[in-house]
Design a protein around this motif. Structure first.
Motif, PDB file in Angstrom:
ATOM      1  N   PHE A   1      -8.160 -11.948  -6.427  1.00  0.00           N
ATOM      2  CA  PHE A   1      -7.253 -13.013  -5.826  1.00  0.00           C
ATOM      3  C   PHE A   1      -5.923 -12.157  -5.089  1.00  0.00           C
ATOM      4  N   ILE A   2      -5.535 -11.216  -5.588  1.00  0.00           N
ATOM      5  CA  ILE A   2      -4.556 -10.304  -5.037  1.00  0.00           C
ATOM      6  C   ILE A   2      -4.850  -9.794  -3.753  1.00  0.00           C
ATOM      7  N   ASP A   3      -6.219  -9.194  -3.633  1.00  0.00           N
ATOM      8  CA  ASP A   3      -6.757  -8.724  -2.250  1.00  0.00           C
ATOM      9  C   ASP A   3      -7.121  -9.776  -1.370  1.00  0.00           C
ATOM     10  N   ARG A   4      -7.674 -10.820  -1.943  1.00  0.00           N
ATOM     11  CA  ARG A   4      -7.964 -12.031  -0.856  1.00  0.00           C
ATOM     12  C   ARG A   4      -6.657 -12.499  -0.233  1.00  0.00           C
ATOM     13  N   LEU A   5      -5.538 -12.471  -1.050  1.00  0.00           N
ATOM     14  CA  LEU A   5      -4.327 -13.117  -0.372  1.00  0.00           C
ATOM     15  C   LEU A   5      -3.654 -12.142   0.421  1.00  0.00           C
ATOM     16  N   LEU A   6      -3.883 -10.653   0.163  1.00  0.00           N
ATOM     17  CA  LEU A   6      -3.253  -9.463   0.960  1.00  0.00           C
ATOM     18  C   LEU A   6      -4.011  -9.471   2.196  1.00  0.00           C
ATOM     19  N   ALA A   7      -5.505  -9.895   2.552  1.00  0.00           N
ATOM     20  CA  ALA A   7      -6.198  -9.556   3.406  1.00  0.00           C
ATOM     21  C   ALA A   7      -5.785 -10.580   4.507  1.00  0.00           C
ATOM     22  N   GLN A   8      -5.244 -11.824   4.071  1.00  0.00           N
ATOM     23  CA  GLN A   8      -4.782 -12.950   5.096  1.00  0.00           C
ATOM     24  C   GLN A   8      -3.304 -12.860   5.641  1.00  0.00           C
ATOM     25  N   LEU A   9      -2.674 -11.723   5.182  1.00  0.00           N
ATOM     26  CA  LEU A   9      -1.495 -11.538   5.745  1.00  0.00           C
ATOM     27  C   LEU A   9      -1.537 -10.770   7.096  1.00  0.00           C
ATOM     28  N   PRO A  10      -0.607 -10.876   7.922  1.00  0.00           N
ATOM     29  CA  PRO A  10      -0.727 -10.052   9.187  1.00  0.00           C
ATOM     30  C   PRO A  10      -0.696  -8.700   8.888  1.00  0.00           C
ATOM     31  N   TYR A  11      -1.304  -8.081   9.684  1.00  0.00           N
ATOM     32  CA  TYR A  11      -1.543  -6.469   9.283  1.00  0.00           C
ATOM     33  C   TYR A  11      -0.077  -5.748   9.417  1.00  0.00           C
ATOM     34  N   GLY A  12       0.255  -5.051   8.534  1.00  0.00           N
ATOM     35  CA  GLY A  12       1.359  -4.075   8.540  1.00  0.00           C
ATOM     36  C   GLY A  12       2.542  -4.971   7.977  1.00  0.00           C
ATOM     37  N   THR A  13       2.521  -5.991   7.281  1.00  0.00           N
ATOM     38  CA  THR A  13       3.486  -6.822   6.621  1.00  0.00           C
ATOM     39  C   THR A  13       4.096  -6.020   5.442  1.00  0.00           C
ATOM     40  N   PRO A  14       5.138  -5.754   5.588  1.00  0.00           N
ATOM     41  CA  PRO A  14       5.803  -5.239   4.305  1.00  0.00           C
ATOM     42  C   PRO A  14       5.510  -6.178   3.045  1.00  0.00           C
TER      43      PRO A  14
END
Length: 260
Positions: free
Chosen positions: A30-43
């Motif tokens: 779940f955590i990786d799926r969520l991170l993959a959908q954030l804009p690249y480079g988002t803190p």
């Protein structure tokens, strides 16, 4: 600068006490799926007591509830001017981030919250102006064991309608309903036009350049706006006085960032 706080530190009782961030659907946590959908480079910071292999913090004492987690995450991203709040058990919620950014930019509200497709307000699919979020947290006598609804009670917020991407998954039976994540589209919708997004920017030395404004719109630079001898590039239409443009770089076979 936009930052993202991912709340992932609950007990997961309806999941049998499982760490929700590490639950998998279609072979992806779940955590990786969520991170993959954030804009690249988002803190980004995850709030969890479990080791997830990414930047994370914890409230102290542990398991202090969502508002205590928000406070810990907001403190860790104190350099950000806007903060998105997401729950790890709603792994597709970042798909609503463009709508949240657009709504916040066009209003004077402190925050934008999502009204889920089922009618419920989702404070953990939201975007805040960071000073307003910090002010709301400071107004509370304590952040421990406080509901998110109490946090937003005095906030000046607006709503956007959900699309279904904000759905959370609370039981193991519901894991079977998580859709397969489609590949990223080759085009980005800007206004009413369908345009190709700029590839990863590369400097003249072959280094990855700084990311552009994550909430900005990038459009192809029209021929009439190009200077004599310039090749077609990408123009940030919302960058104001510090407008910049990605332009092809034959040396690095990539793009260079040029301020205009």
């Amino acid at each position: 600068m936009l930052g993202a706080v991912i709340l992932a530190g609950g007990h997961g009782r309806r999941m049998g006490g499982a760490d929700k961030a590490s639950l998998s659907a279609h072979g992806t946590r779940f955590i990786d799926r969520l991170l993959a959908q954030l804009p690249y480079g988002t803190p980004t910071v995850a709030v969890s007591p479990h080791r997830l292999g990414l930047p994370q913090v914890c409230e102290s004492p542990l398991y202090g509830g969502p508002v205590a987690g928000i406070a810990a995450g907001a403190q860790a991203l104190s350099h950000c001017s806007e903060l998105a709040l997401f729950a790890v058990d709603a792994p597709d919620s970042p798909l609503l981030l463009p709508r949240l950014c657009s709504a916040l930019a066009s209003s004077s509200a402190d925050a934008v919250l999502t009204r889920a497709a089922d009618g419920y307000l989702q404070p953990l699919c939201s975007l805040w102006r960071a000073p307003a979020l910090h002010a709301q947290l400071e107004c509370l006598p304590t952040t421990r064991n406080v509901s998110v609804r109490r946090l937003i009670r005095a906030a000046n917020f607006i709503e956007i309608p959900g699309t279904g991407a904000e759905r959370d998954y609370d039981t193991r039976a519901e894991l079977r309903e998580v859709p397969a994540l489609p590949p990223p589209p080759p085009f980005a919708l800007t206004g009413s036009r369908l345009v190709s997004p700029p590839p990863t920017p590369v400097s003249a030395k072959g280094e990855v350049a700084a990311s552009p404004d994550l909430c900005a719109h990038w459009e192809p630079q029209q021929a009439r706006n190009r200077r004599p001898g310039e090749r077609e590039g990408w123009t940030n239409t919302e960058a104001g006085p510090s407008r910049s443009r990605w332009t092809p770089n034959a040396t690095t076979n990539g793009l260079s960032l040029i301020h205009i």
